[in-house]
Design a protein around this motif. Structure first.
Motif, PDB file in Angstrom:
ATOM      1  N   ALA A  64       0.921  -1.119   0.312  1.00  0.00           N
ATOM      2  CA  ALA A  64      -0.430   0.061  -0.430  1.00  0.00           C
ATOM      3  C   ALA A  64       0.803   1.011  -0.434  1.00  0.00           C
ATOM      4  O   ALA A  64       1.627   1.648   0.179  1.00  0.00           O
ATOM      5  CB  ALA A  64      -0.824  -0.118   1.025  1.00  0.00           C
ATOM      6  N   PRO A  67      -0.376   7.522   3.509  1.00  0.00           N
ATOM      7  CA  PRO A  67      -1.051   8.440   2.763  1.00  0.00           C
ATOM      8  C   PRO A  67      -0.528   9.520   3.443  1.00  0.00           C
ATOM      9  O   PRO A  67       0.449   9.317   3.405  1.00  0.00           O
ATOM     10  CB  PRO A  67      -2.092   9.004   3.712  1.00  0.00           C
ATOM     11  CG  PRO A  67      -3.006   7.307   4.464  1.00  0.00           C
ATOM     12  CD  PRO A  67      -1.249   6.324   4.703  1.00  0.00           C
ATOM     13  N   LEU A  94      -2.792   4.524  11.027  1.00  0.00           N
ATOM     14  CA  LEU A  94      -3.295   3.558  10.094  1.00  0.00           C
ATOM     15  C   LEU A  94      -3.233   2.065  10.601  1.00  0.00           C
ATOM     16  O   LEU A  94      -2.755   1.520  11.037  1.00  0.00           O
ATOM     17  CB  LEU A  94      -1.820   4.096   9.374  1.00  0.00           C
ATOM     18  CG  LEU A  94      -1.359   5.092   8.378  1.00  0.00           C
ATOM     19  CD1 LEU A  94      -0.094   5.507   8.341  1.00  0.00           C
ATOM     20  CD2 LEU A  94      -2.691   6.471   8.057  1.00  0.00           C
ATOM     21  N   ASP A  95      -4.001   1.814   8.843  1.00  0.00           N
ATOM     22  CA  ASP A  95      -4.540  -0.033   9.695  1.00  0.00           C
ATOM     23  C   ASP A  95      -3.012  -0.533   9.636  1.00  0.00           C
ATOM     24  O   ASP A  95      -2.653  -0.398   7.997  1.00  0.00           O
ATOM     25  CB  ASP A  95      -5.491  -0.357   8.680  1.00  0.00           C
ATOM     26  CG  ASP A  95      -5.340  -1.762   8.581  1.00  0.00           C
ATOM     27  OD1 ASP A  95      -5.737  -2.625   9.841  1.00  0.00           O
ATOM     28  OD2 ASP A  95      -4.654  -2.849   8.222  1.00  0.00           O
ATOM     29  N   SER A  98      -3.147  -2.956   6.121  1.00  0.00           N
ATOM     30  CA  SER A  98      -3.642  -1.732   4.949  1.00  0.00           C
ATOM     31  C   SER A  98      -3.344  -0.850   4.263  1.00  0.00           C
ATOM     32  O   SER A  98      -3.295  -0.358   3.037  1.00  0.00           O
ATOM     33  CB  SER A  98      -5.076  -2.149   4.278  1.00  0.00           C
ATOM     34  OG  SER A  98      -5.330  -0.791   5.194  1.00  0.00           O
ATOM     35  N   LYS A 100      -4.532   2.240   5.609  1.00  0.00           N
ATOM     36  CA  LYS A 100      -5.814   2.589   4.744  1.00  0.00           C
ATOM     37  C   LYS A 100      -5.745   3.882   7.180  1.00  0.00           C
ATOM     38  O   LYS A 100      -5.082   3.094   7.686  1.00  0.00           O
ATOM     39  CB  LYS A 100      -6.920   1.703   4.630  1.00  0.00           C
ATOM     40  CG  LYS A 100      -7.841   2.585   4.621  1.00  0.00           C
ATOM     41  CD  LYS A 100      -9.067   1.590   4.502  1.00  0.00           C
ATOM     42  CE  LYS A 100     -10.926   2.359   5.179  1.00  0.00           C
ATOM     43  NZ  LYS A 100     -11.411   2.132   6.473  1.00  0.00           N
ATOM     44  N   GLU A 101      -5.819   5.108   6.477  1.00  0.00           N
ATOM     45  CA  GLU A 101      -5.847   6.074   7.212  1.00  0.00           C
ATOM     46  C   GLU A 101      -7.097   5.577   8.308  1.00  0.00           C
ATOM     47  O   GLU A 101      -8.550   5.176   8.054  1.00  0.00           O
ATOM     48  CB  GLU A 101      -6.300   7.025   6.854  1.00  0.00           C
ATOM     49  CG  GLU A 101      -6.400   8.081   8.496  1.00  0.00           C
ATOM     50  CD  GLU A 101      -6.017   9.745   7.321  1.00  0.00           C
ATOM     51  OE1 GLU A 101      -6.667  10.546   8.549  1.00  0.00           O
ATOM     52  OE2 GLU A 101      -4.921   9.776   6.481  1.00  0.00           O
TER      53      GLU A 101
END
Length: 177
Positions: A64, A67, A94-95, A98, A100-101
């Motif tokens: 990933a 961000p 963040l995860d 992944s 992801k935020e």
């Protein structure tokens, strides 16, 4: 003469190369991002393009992109599921699988909350201070307040104890769960 620089993954047991980045890289930082990922951030050698990614260290494959706007923040792993990215006025979770935020706190948010001063994170909890006398604990996955128990913010936590710096003294408190 310019020497081509690439990030290389090696087998820790044999030292043999397992993978190599295709592009030249410049100034790069590599840090742990959990049990199965590393975070690689820096500048590509193609004119200085900035990159910040989570890679699988065994293959070098990008899992990933981190961000945007977090490239200057360290994001330690909480030893559970979350990367905790922090600065003086921002806290972002963040995860860890992944990238992801999950949530963020920034000073001057509309809801009146602001980013506390993070001292440690461990197993889904973020320990922080909102002032010199007020400790808080946040849920690493949601950002919601959790009961703090003691009014201390440990600087280091494990399964057995939290270390708290009080003045010039380092005190140990037992942990629960």
């Amino acid at each position: 003469m310019y020497k081509r620089q690439q990030l290389v993954g090696t087998d820790p047991a044999t030292g043999k190369e397992k993978w190599r980045t295709e592009k030249n890289i410049g100034d790069t930082t590599v840090e742990s991002a959990g049990p199965s990922l590393v975070r690689v951030r820096g500048y590509a050698g193609d004119g200085g393009t900035r990159f910040d990614q989570l890679l699988k260290p065994g293959t070098g494959k990008v899992q990933a992109d981190v961000p945007e706007g977090l490239d200057n923040l360290s994001c330690p792993f909480d030893q559970a599921k979350t990367l905790v990215c922090t600065s003086q006025n921002r806290l972002v979770a963040l995860d860890s699988t992944s990238g992801k935020e999950l949530w963020r706190l920034e000073d001057d948010q509309a809801d009146g909350r602001f980013a506390p001063d993070v001292t440690a994170s461990w197993h889904g909890r973020i320990y922080a201070r909102t002032s010199s006398t007020t400790a808080v604990v946040l849920d690493a996955r949601t950002g919601k307040d959790r009961p703090a128990g003691l009014d201390v913010a440990p600087v280091l936590v494990n399964d057995y104890q939290g270390l708290v710096l009080v003045g010039r003294e380092l005190l140990a408190y037992p942990t629960r769960g």
